[in-house]
Write an enzyme that holds these catalytic residues in place. Structure first.
Site, PDB file in Angstrom:
ATOM      1  N   VAL A 102       1.013  -1.134   0.076  1.00 55.84           N
ATOM      2  CA  VAL A 102      -0.101   0.115   0.058  1.00 55.84           C
ATOM      3  C   VAL A 102       1.047   1.208  -0.147  1.00 55.84           C
ATOM      4  CG1 VAL A 102      -1.902   1.140   1.101  1.00 55.84           C
ATOM      5  CG2 VAL A 102      -1.639  -1.227   1.594  1.00 55.84           C
ATOM      6  N   GLY A 103       1.160   1.680  -1.275  1.00 48.85           N
ATOM      7  CA  GLY A 103       2.116   2.637  -1.393  1.00 48.85           C
ATOM      8  C   GLY A 103       1.818   4.048  -0.759  1.00 48.85           C
ATOM      9  N   LYS A 104       2.663   4.909  -0.979  1.00 43.38           N
ATOM     10  CA  LYS A 104       1.835   6.343  -0.470  1.00 43.38           C
ATOM     11  C   LYS A 104       0.912   6.893  -1.593  1.00 43.38           C
ATOM     12  CE  LYS A 104       5.950   8.038  -1.276  1.00 43.38           C
ATOM     13  NZ  LYS A 104       6.764   7.166  -1.744  1.00 43.38           N
ATOM     14  N   GLU A 105       1.055   6.413  -2.751  1.00 37.90           N
ATOM     15  CA  GLU A 105       0.142   7.028  -3.927  1.00 37.90           C
ATOM     16  C   GLU A 105      -0.657   6.060  -4.715  1.00 37.90           C
ATOM     17  OE1 GLU A 105       0.956  10.100  -4.422  1.00 37.90           O
ATOM     18  OE2 GLU A 105       2.740   9.961  -3.229  1.00 37.90           O
ATOM     19  N   GLY A 192      12.691  -9.725  -5.490  1.00 38.50           N
ATOM     20  CA  GLY A 192      13.837  -8.875  -4.783  1.00 38.50           C
ATOM     21  C   GLY A 192      13.385  -8.232  -3.502  1.00 38.50           C
ATOM     22  N   GLU A 194      13.264  -4.492  -1.146  1.00 42.54           N
ATOM     23  CA  GLU A 194      13.892  -3.136  -1.442  1.00 42.54           C
ATOM     24  C   GLU A 194      15.288  -2.909  -0.823  1.00 42.54           C
ATOM     25  OE1 GLU A 194      11.049  -4.168   0.384  1.00 42.54           O
ATOM     26  OE2 GLU A 194       9.268  -3.007  -0.412  1.00 42.54           O
ATOM     27  N   ASP A 230      12.228  11.390  -6.657  1.00 44.44           N
ATOM     28  CA  ASP A 230      11.834  10.615  -5.254  1.00 44.44           C
ATOM     29  C   ASP A 230      12.593   9.555  -5.005  1.00 44.44           C
ATOM     30  OD1 ASP A 230      10.314  10.365  -2.942  1.00 44.44           O
ATOM     31  OD2 ASP A 230       8.665   9.309  -3.952  1.00 44.44           O
TER      32      ASP A 230
HETATM   33  N1  LIG Z   1       8.219  -3.881 -10.297  1.00 43.70           N
HETATM   34  C1  LIG Z   1       8.079  -4.415  -9.168  1.00 43.70           C
HETATM   35  N2  LIG Z   1       8.432  -5.683  -8.630  1.00 43.70           N
HETATM   36  C2  LIG Z   1       8.560  -5.935  -7.450  1.00 43.70           C
HETATM   37  N3  LIG Z   1       7.799  -5.359  -6.421  1.00 43.70           N
HETATM   38  C3  LIG Z   1       7.443  -3.844  -7.027  1.00 43.70           C
HETATM   39  C4  LIG Z   1       7.526  -3.437  -8.029  1.00 43.70           C
HETATM   40  N4  LIG Z   1       7.094  -2.460  -8.232  1.00 43.70           N
HETATM   41  C5  LIG Z   1       6.561  -2.042  -6.921  1.00 43.70           C
HETATM   42  N5  LIG Z   1       6.973  -3.028  -6.003  1.00 43.70           N
HETATM   43  C6  LIG Z   1       6.740  -2.882  -4.614  1.00 43.70           C
HETATM   44  O1  LIG Z   1       5.659  -2.211  -4.373  1.00 43.70           O
HETATM   45  C7  LIG Z   1       6.079  -0.987  -3.401  1.00 43.70           C
HETATM   46  C8  LIG Z   1       5.593   0.506  -3.729  1.00 43.70           C
HETATM   47  O2  LIG Z   1       5.844   0.555  -5.118  1.00 43.70           O
HETATM   48  P1  LIG Z   1       6.090   1.905  -5.703  1.00 43.70           P
HETATM   49  O3  LIG Z   1       6.213   1.935  -7.233  1.00 43.70           O
HETATM   50  O4  LIG Z   1       7.559   2.401  -4.996  1.00 43.70           O
HETATM   51  O5  LIG Z   1       4.704   2.807  -5.376  1.00 43.70           O
HETATM   52  P2  LIG Z   1       4.677   4.136  -4.298  1.00 43.70           P
HETATM   53  O6  LIG Z   1       4.520   5.256  -5.025  1.00 43.70           O
HETATM   54  O7  LIG Z   1       3.663   3.486  -3.216  1.00 43.70           O
HETATM   55  O8  LIG Z   1       5.915   4.011  -3.288  1.00 43.70           O
HETATM   56  C9  LIG Z   1       7.687  -1.121  -3.718  1.00 43.70           C
HETATM   57  O9  LIG Z   1       8.336  -0.775  -2.452  1.00 43.70           O
HETATM   58  C10 LIG Z   1       7.788  -2.583  -3.833  1.00 43.70           C
HETATM   59  O10 LIG Z   1       7.866  -3.431  -2.649  1.00 43.70           O
HETATM   60 MG   LIG Z   2       7.775   4.056  -3.363  1.00 42.11          MG
END
Ligand SMILES: Nc1ncnc2c1ncn2[C@@H]1O[C@H](COP(=O)(O)OP(=O)(O)O)[C@@H](O)[C@H]1O
Ligand SMILES: [Mg+2]
Length: 295
Positions: A102-105, A192, A194, A230
């Site tokens: 559940v991301g910020k966005e 993988g 973060e 970001d």
């Molecule tokens: N292509 C991907 N493969 C695996 N996990 C991903 C991928 N994209 C996003 N995630 C997971 O989802 C989380 C949030 O995604 P992100 O694109 O950073 O969105 P937000 O804007 O919510 O931060 C990431 O920290 C990661 O754990």
């Molecule tokens: Mg992010």
């Protein structure tokens, strides 16, 4: 309470989907789409339409406004459902799985594509909370006078998809984009973790990973002409073979934009201080910045 998007989706009938789409279409004209507008555009008996609307309202896929004229608006969940439906109809994904973040966005789900491979679906949500961030979408917003947050959100899938395409064309280490629709973007699943969760790395491994990150920033800047904006240890995924993939690009800015310099400096400072703090890897920020800019 977490909501299961796939479960909601498979519980919808053809009529429910049509009602959702009709409300979405109406939203280009109305903030709250009048019941009368919906009924006029749909065949089917009014009783069936009303019960579908009630169901969608109860599921919180739409929101009702009572008043002199009853009206409806899609919620973000409703938008997600329309977007999901499009991806399924096109055969991009077969099943939507668990929400992994559940991301910020927005919300990020794992999904299965047509051949059973794993992909990621990110549903963008651009709420008021992101007001600071939205200023950085200026380029995009400028072309859309008087557009609502809702309409801006719809464009974010495309924005993220297209920038990933451009980055991949120049061999930047980012997930492969697969498709987009409305507020969603489908991309390669990177197995993988973060960067902030990575425990043991030798000094040498940390050096190599940092070099690859800097290389991707350089490609983004020199070849694509953008700054991430970001970057942090939360937006880098480290694959099993220790390759860093930079994710979460939709807030990028073009290097000609006023804030680009400041944002690039911030991105670089963040990532260098993380590597210094955690792995004792030291780099000169000014030299790194010059390298990225290709000076
Ligand atoms: N292509 C991907 N493969 C695996 N996990 C991903 C991928 N994209 C996003 N995630 C997971 O989802 C989380 C949030 O995604 P992100 O694109 O950073 O969105 P937000 O804007 O919510 O931060 C990431 O920290 C990661 O754990
Ligand atoms: Mg992010």
């Amino acid at each position: 309470m977490p909501r299961n998007l796939w479960k909601m989706y498979i519980g919808l009938t053809k009529l429910d989907m049509t009602v959702l789409r009709t409300i979405e279409r109406g939203m280009t004209r109305y903030e709250y789409v009048p019941l009368e507008y919906i009924e006029r555009r749909l065949r089917g008996t009014p009783r069936k339409i009303i019960s579908s609307i009630d169901k969608l309202n109860q599921m919180k896929l739409i929101r009702r406004r009572l008043g002199s004229t009853v009206g409806y608006t899609l919620t973000y969940w409703g938008l997600d459902i329309l977007s999901l439906n499009n991806l399924v109809q096109r055969g991009v994904i077969k099943v939507l799985g668990d929400r992994i973040g559940v991301g910020k966005e927005g919300n990020i789900y794992i999904a299965e594509d047509a051949s059973g491979g794993l992909v990621i679906v990110k549903f963008h949500r651009e709420g008021r909370r992101s007001f600071q961030k939205i200023k950085r979408y200026r380029g995009m917003v400028a072309n859309l006078p008087r557009k609502s947050w809702f309409q801006i959100t719809r464009l974010l899938g495309e924005r993220e998809f297209k920038i990933l395409v451009a980055l991949r064309e120049h061999d930047a280490l980012v997930p492969e984009p697969i498709a987009w629709n409305r507020n969603s973007v489908v991309q390669e699943y990177i197995p993988g973790i973060e960067l902030f969760k990575v425990r043991e790395l030798s000094r040498n491994e940390a050096e190599k990973i940092l070099n690859m990150i800097i290389e991707t920033l350089r490609i983004a800047y020199k070849k694509v002409g953008i700054v991430h904006g970001d970057l942090s240890e939360y937006n880098v995924l480290i694959s099993e073979d220790l390759v860093p993939y930079i994710i979460d690009w939709p807030q990028y800015v073009y290097k000609e934009e006023e804030m680009a310099d400041e944002l690039l400096r911030r991105d670089v400072t963040y990532i260098l201080s993380f590597f210094k703090r955690k792995y004792g890897v030291e780099r000169d920020p000014e030299k790194t910045l010059s390298y990225i800019r290709g000076e």
